[in-house]
Design an enzyme around this catalytic site. Sequence first.
Site, short mmCIF file in Angstrom:
data_model
loop_
_atom_site.label_atom_id
_atom_site.label_comp_id
_atom_site.label_asym_id
_atom_site.label_seq_id
_atom_site.Cartn_x
_atom_site.Cartn_y
_atom_site.Cartn_z
N CYS A 1 86.06 57.61 47.50
CA CYS A 1 87.43 57.17 47.71
C CYS A 1 88.40 58.28 48.14
O CYS A 1 88.40 58.66 49.30
CB CYS A 1 87.92 56.42 46.48
N ARG B 1 96.47 46.34 48.73
CA ARG B 1 95.38 47.14 48.16
C ARG B 1 94.09 46.33 48.18
O ARG B 1 94.10 45.12 47.99
CB ARG B 1 95.70 47.53 46.71
N HIS C 1 83.70 53.06 43.21
CA HIS C 1 83.93 53.65 41.90
C HIS C 1 82.99 52.95 40.92
O HIS C 1 82.13 52.18 41.31
CB HIS C 1 85.38 53.38 41.46
N1 GLN Z 1 95.01 57.03 47.19
C1 GLN Z 1 93.94 56.50 47.93
C2 GLN Z 1 94.12 55.04 48.30
O1 GLN Z 1 94.79 54.29 47.60
C3 GLN Z 1 92.66 56.72 47.16
C4 GLN Z 1 92.51 55.81 45.96
C5 GLN Z 1 91.28 56.08 45.14
O2 GLN Z 1 90.71 57.17 45.20
N2 GLN Z 1 90.88 55.12 44.35
O3 GLN Z 1 93.58 54.64 49.30
#
Ligand code: GLN
Length: 239
Positions: free
Chosen positions: A94, A128, A191
């Site tokens: 990520c 998101r 993740h």
């Molecule tokens: N900040 C980045 C995004 O929102 C990475 C998020 C993350 O590592 N989970 O895309």
Amino acid sequence: MTRELTILHLYPREMNLYGDHGNVLTLKRRCEWRGIKANIEAYEPGDKFPCEADLIFGGGGQDSGQSVIEDDLQKNAQALRSLVDGGTPTLVICGLYQLFGRFFKTHEGEIIPGIGILDIETIAGDKRLIGNIVCESSEFGEIVGYENHSGQTFLDKGVEPLAKVVRGAGNNGKDGTEGTRYKNTIGSYFHGPVLPKNPRLADFLIGKALDAKYGFGELEPLDDTFENMAHRSSAEQPR
Ligand code: GLN
């Protein structure tokens, strides 16, 4: 002869979300179960960059965490590039996946420059991309995990994705790809952490590290009953 591997853990303080640290523990345990010593070397901004690493791991982080490490990451861009290009097995998740690419443009329009090892670009979307994710890779089979990112990552033409999305968003929620494969490097949005429930990925990284160091990367199989149960359970979760 006791075999020994050094695992370089990049920026664990800032870049460590949704259990990412469990990836390092998994690598260490799967080494130890086979009589291989694993030393974990945590690297934080300002530390002396280690000259040697057999395996590299970097996790995810909030946009603010990415900003904290951005300058330090640039300082180490050359060292990291030569390790990755030299075939050092590397897993970036990520936030660091994004910054191993050219840049991450946040929702506020700020550009966080990456180190351009991967030919990818990431731009925050309006929505998101969150939830359990299932993918299929010709190299590793089914991969399961959890994603939570605003960034939508696009691969340059010819760049190989890690997997095809079966359920979830993956790189950008549009083109059905997830992650990136380059040399012995895996970039991914998974993740969870990803390695405990996808042991083939863990053994790929360990095998490549042993092969580079000792000229022999064959791994004795482990009893993965619990890992496989965790995998199935994750695969069956609703989005
Ligand atoms: N900040 C980045 C995004 O929102 C990475 C998020 C993350 O590592 N989970 O895309």
